[in-house]
Write a protein that holds these residues in place. Structure first.
Motif, PDB file in Angstrom:
ATOM      1  N   ALA A   1       0.925  -1.213  -0.079  1.00 38.38           N
ATOM      2  CA  ALA A   1       0.072   0.090  -0.079  1.00 38.38           C
ATOM      3  C   ALA A   1       0.924   1.271  -0.001  1.00 38.38           C
ATOM      4  O   ALA A   1       0.604   2.207  -0.641  1.00 38.38           O
ATOM      5  N   ASP A   2       1.708   1.344   0.857  1.00 40.39           N
ATOM      6  CA  ASP A   2       3.016   2.425   0.707  1.00 40.39           C
ATOM      7  C   ASP A   2       3.697   2.725  -0.589  1.00 40.39           C
ATOM      8  O   ASP A   2       3.627   3.807  -0.991  1.00 40.39           O
ATOM      9  N   LEU A   3       4.160   1.462  -1.023  1.00 41.88           N
ATOM     10  CA  LEU A   3       4.784   1.541  -2.254  1.00 41.88           C
ATOM     11  C   LEU A   3       3.690   2.091  -3.445  1.00 41.88           C
ATOM     12  O   LEU A   3       4.232   3.077  -4.087  1.00 41.88           O
ATOM     13  N   ALA A   4       2.339   1.759  -3.438  1.00 41.13           N
ATOM     14  CA  ALA A   4       1.614   2.102  -4.282  1.00 41.13           C
ATOM     15  C   ALA A   4       1.311   3.751  -4.435  1.00 41.13           C
ATOM     16  O   ALA A   4       1.256   4.469  -5.240  1.00 41.13           O
ATOM     17  N   VAL A   5       0.947   3.998  -2.941  1.00 37.94           N
ATOM     18  CA  VAL A   5       0.490   5.578  -2.819  1.00 37.94           C
ATOM     19  C   VAL A   5       1.689   6.465  -3.081  1.00 37.94           C
ATOM     20  O   VAL A   5       1.791   7.523  -3.821  1.00 37.94           O
ATOM     21  N   ASP A   6       2.988   6.096  -2.559  1.00 41.49           N
ATOM     22  CA  ASP A   6       3.987   7.075  -2.649  1.00 41.49           C
ATOM     23  C   ASP A   6       4.376   6.869  -4.283  1.00 41.49           C
ATOM     24  O   ASP A   6       4.889   7.856  -4.660  1.00 41.49           O
ATOM     25  N   SER A   7       4.215   5.852  -4.671  1.00 42.13           N
ATOM     26  CA  SER A   7       4.668   5.966  -6.286  1.00 42.13           C
ATOM     27  C   SER A   7       3.668   6.516  -6.999  1.00 42.13           C
ATOM     28  O   SER A   7       4.239   7.664  -7.946  1.00 42.13           O
ATOM     29  N   GLY A   8       2.412   6.844  -6.611  1.00 44.50           N
ATOM     30  CA  GLY A   8       1.688   7.703  -7.251  1.00 44.50           C
ATOM     31  C   GLY A   8       1.988   9.229  -6.705  1.00 44.50           C
ATOM     32  O   GLY A   8       1.698   9.852  -8.015  1.00 44.50           O
TER      33      GLY A   8
ATOM     34  N   ARG B   1      -2.439   4.665  -9.158  1.00 46.89           N
ATOM     35  CA  ARG B   1      -1.497   4.155  -8.142  1.00 46.89           C
ATOM     36  C   ARG B   1      -1.819   4.439  -6.610  1.00 46.89           C
ATOM     37  O   ARG B   1      -2.020   3.676  -5.701  1.00 46.89           O
ATOM     38  N   ILE B   2      -2.538   5.774  -6.400  1.00 52.08           N
ATOM     39  CA  ILE B   2      -2.851   6.001  -5.270  1.00 52.08           C
ATOM     40  C   ILE B   2      -4.173   5.475  -4.830  1.00 52.08           C
ATOM     41  O   ILE B   2      -4.446   5.157  -3.694  1.00 52.08           O
ATOM     42  N   ASP B   3      -4.969   5.454  -5.849  1.00 55.07           N
ATOM     43  CA  ASP B   3      -6.316   4.499  -5.528  1.00 55.07           C
ATOM     44  C   ASP B   3      -5.997   3.084  -5.044  1.00 55.07           C
ATOM     45  O   ASP B   3      -6.620   2.449  -4.291  1.00 55.07           O
TER      46      ASP B   3
END
Length: 331
Positions: free
Chosen positions: A224-231, A246-248
């Motif tokens: 989850a952290d990887l996805a949102v921070d990537s976003g 990515r944030i979604d």
């Protein structure tokens, strides 16, 4: 009686009952004797480690009410280090405990927006990690300093500490977090190639198995952290559609227990929605983030939502925007 006040009173009664029961199991004069230069034994350190771990493990909404307990624990451990007598193994445990407590207390100051005080505590954490000869823990403290720099819009100051931290830690989860934070710094600086390189390294590391548990300072790191921070990186690099997706994804993966992180993620989501000109949805998400940040007492997160105000200003005629702007001003 205010609901938050009732919650705190209930928690206080339960917490104090538990602490008292544990404290009663110790000889009454053990801590006093240790504080006056006498021998610090392992049982006392056991109790302090256990108590500190329980305080750190509390849900975010409750931890805002235990800051003084954490400060008192840190002061006690510091006094034991300065005034007590102890063996080398016990001394190392005390330094590790001091580093952990100083790091946690620093995060509380950071969440309050007291950045200088946070930095002083993290410096103490780094000093104690060094005294305990724990380079991995020291890498975690450097990561905290770097995150603060990114948060304060000084990403150039974050790159070198994160690079140093990567030299000193080997666990894949720790390396994943460090690469992810360095990617955030590169994105904020507009260095797309280095950002993408670090994002790829963060994903590879996070998917790498290890026989050892992750260090305590990064055990929460997840997809989850990887996805949102990537976003957020994609947002900084101007890739709005990819950022929103990515944030979604990250929001859907985040566990309920991480309210503070959820509040930050919601603000990132609101910002990405504004970039996509989905203003009404952005208003809804921003209001949710503000409600959450206010409830858990995280002034840093409230400030993050308030910083969206200029981006909302051109849309004042859109339904809900004026009300949100009034909330942001009145807070």
């Amino acid at each position: 009686m205010d609901h938050r006040r009732r919650t705190f009173m209930t928690f206080s009664a339960l917490a104090l009952a538990g602490l008292s029961a544990q404290w009663a199991a110790l000889e009454p004069d053990r801590l006093t004797a240790a504080m006056h230069g006498r021998h610090v034994d392992g049982e006392l350190v056991d109790w302090m480690e256990d108590t500190s771990a329980k305080l750190v493990a509390l849900p975010t909404e409750q931890r805002q009410h235990t800051a003084k307990l954490m400060d008192a624990q840190l002061e006690t451990v510091t006094d034991l280090l300065e005034q007590g007598r102890y063996s080398e193994p016990v001394g190392r445990r005390l330094h590790l405990l001091a580093a952990s407590l100083a790091g946690t207390c620093g995060w509380h100051r950071f969440d309050q927006g007291r950045h200088y005080a946070a930095g002083k505590l993290w410096n103490a954490a780094l000093t104690n990690a060094h005294a305990a000869r724990d380079r991995d823990l020291g890498a975690g403290v450097l990561s905290d300093f770097a995150y603060q720099s990114i948060w304060l819009a000084q990403p150039d100051a974050a790159v070198e500490p994160l690079s140093q931290a990567l030299v000193h830690t080997r666990h894949p989860t720790a390396r994943s977090l460090l690469h992810l934070r360095r990617a955030r710094a590169h994105a904020a600086l507009g260095v797309a190639a280095d950002c993408h390189r670090d994002l790829a390294a963060a994903e590879t590391a996070l998917l790498t198995d290890s026989p050892d548990p992750a260090p305590a300072w990064c055990q929460w790191m997840s997809t989850a952290d990887l996805a949102v921070d990537s976003g957020q990186c994609m947002l900084d690099l101007g890739r709005t559609d990819e950022a929103h997706a990515r944030i979604d994804e990250g929001m859907s993966l985040l566990p309920r227990s991480r309210d503070k992180t959820r509040g930050i993620f919601l603000t990132y989501e609101a910002r990405s929605l504004l970039h996509a000109r989905e203003v009404e949805q952005a208003v809804t998400v921003a209001n949710r983030s503000l409600d959450l940040a206010t409830r858990i007492g995280a002034e840093r997160c409230v400030t993050l939502v308030r910083e969206l105000a200029p981006a909302f200003k051109p849309y004042r005629r859109v339904d809900g925007v004026a009300g949100l702007m009034d909330r942001l001003k009145s807070g």
